[in-house]
Design a protein around this motif. Structure first.
Motif, PDB file in Angstrom:
ATOM      1  N   GLN A  53      41.429  30.607  34.804  1.00 57.72           N
ATOM      2  CA  GLN A  53      40.900  29.443  35.604  1.00 57.72           C
ATOM      3  C   GLN A  53      41.480  29.421  37.075  1.00 57.72           C
ATOM      4  O   GLN A  53      40.758  29.023  37.977  1.00 57.72           O
ATOM      5  N   THR A  54      42.655  30.221  37.357  1.00 58.01           N
ATOM      6  CA  THR A  54      43.230  30.428  38.674  1.00 58.01           C
ATOM      7  C   THR A  54      42.658  31.859  39.235  1.00 58.01           C
ATOM      8  O   THR A  54      43.350  32.188  40.335  1.00 58.01           O
ATOM      9  N   ALA A  55      41.736  32.581  38.788  1.00 57.34           N
ATOM     10  CA  ALA A  55      41.086  33.527  39.198  1.00 57.34           C
ATOM     11  C   ALA A  55      42.031  34.836  38.897  1.00 57.34           C
ATOM     12  O   ALA A  55      42.213  35.512  39.917  1.00 57.34           O
ATOM     13  N   GLY A  56      43.235  34.822  38.372  1.00 63.43           N
ATOM     14  CA  GLY A  56      44.256  35.682  37.892  1.00 63.43           C
ATOM     15  C   GLY A  56      45.495  35.286  38.226  1.00 63.43           C
ATOM     16  O   GLY A  56      46.734  35.972  38.123  1.00 63.43           O
ATOM     17  N   GLY A  57      45.743  34.111  38.587  1.00 68.49           N
ATOM     18  CA  GLY A  57      47.006  33.479  38.746  1.00 68.49           C
ATOM     19  C   GLY A  57      47.285  32.853  40.386  1.00 68.49           C
ATOM     20  O   GLY A  57      46.131  32.847  41.001  1.00 68.49           O
ATOM     21  N   LEU A  58      48.360  32.422  40.791  1.00 68.35           N
ATOM     22  CA  LEU A  58      48.450  31.778  42.070  1.00 68.35           C
ATOM     23  C   LEU A  58      48.216  32.817  43.191  1.00 68.35           C
ATOM     24  O   LEU A  58      48.819  33.899  42.933  1.00 68.35           O
TER      25      LEU A  58
END
Length: 225
Positions: A53-58
């Motif tokens: 959901q976060t496109a791979g992480g922060l």
């Protein structure tokens, strides 16, 4: 108002950019394609659905706030990001942690999977506690494991909110650390308010000013300007 053609509008924007940067004596404004883009690099949590959901992480080089009610797992999630950083970077991992609400808790870090080196004094306390409870003492192998960490974990122990945030800013400026966590910024106490009986509005106002000052200094480190 006069309607501008695309060429006229572009010329006016370019003039504005040149004027603002000249007056500031450094770059403060520019076209979007001139801005630094760090977002290709992500900091994953290891929680698959969240990372999707976060496109791979922060995104790296950003400030992220984990918000929620008490007991919702904000601190645990922060540790998830940190321990994943250790898994990815190994001995090159560099993590900063500012535990505002409590002293640095080595054993809790270990419990959450963040492998920090536990000091001898804390191991001795653990042995005394186990002895008082009638539990088996830590074995030599267990102690050896507690004395083994991954990469570097640096703790921030500022005496007040301003000092703590200034230390964090200095850490950001070095560009050494992959992740720096503050737990939590809302609990930090401004130096001039410590021990005073203030209403909620006064406390929030002073707190908000210090946080705003922090972000004003933080932004130039990550904006590309």
């Amino acid at each position: 108002m006069k309607s501008l053609s695309p060429a006229e509008r572009k010329k006016a924007i370019s003039a504005l950019i040149a004027k603002q940067n000249k007056e500031a004596k450094h770059r403060v404004i520019g076209y979007a394609n001139e801005l630094a883009n760090q977002y290709m690099l992500r900091r994953p949590s290891g929680i698959a659905q969240l990372d999707i959901q976060t496109a791979g992480g922060l995104p790296a080089a950003t400030s992220n706030i984990l918000a929620g009610p008490d007991g919702s797992g904000k601190t645990n999630l922060m540790y998830d990001y940190m321990k994943m950083n250790q898994r990815i970077h190994g001995q090159n991992s560099a993590i900063g942690l500012a535990p505002v609400e409590h002293p640095f808790d080595h054993m809790y870090c270990r419990y959450k999977g963040l492998l920090v080196v536990v000091p001898d004094s804390r191991i001795e306390q653990e042995q005394e506690f186990r002895k008082s409870m009638g539990w088996p003492l830590l074995t030599k192998d267990e102690i050896k494991f507690l004395k083994t960490g991954i990469g570097e974990v640096v703790g921030v122990v500022g005496a007040n909110m301003e000092e703590m945030l200034n230390q964090v800013l200095d850490m950001v400026a070095t560009n050494i650390f992959q992740i720096i966590g503050i737990d939590s910024i809302t609990a930090a106490m401004p130096d001039d308010l410590a021990g005073k009986d203030l209403d909620d509005g006064q406390m929030k106002g002073r707190h908000a000013k210090i946080v705003a000052d922090f972000y004003r200094k933080y932004a130039p480190y990550t904006s590309g300007f």
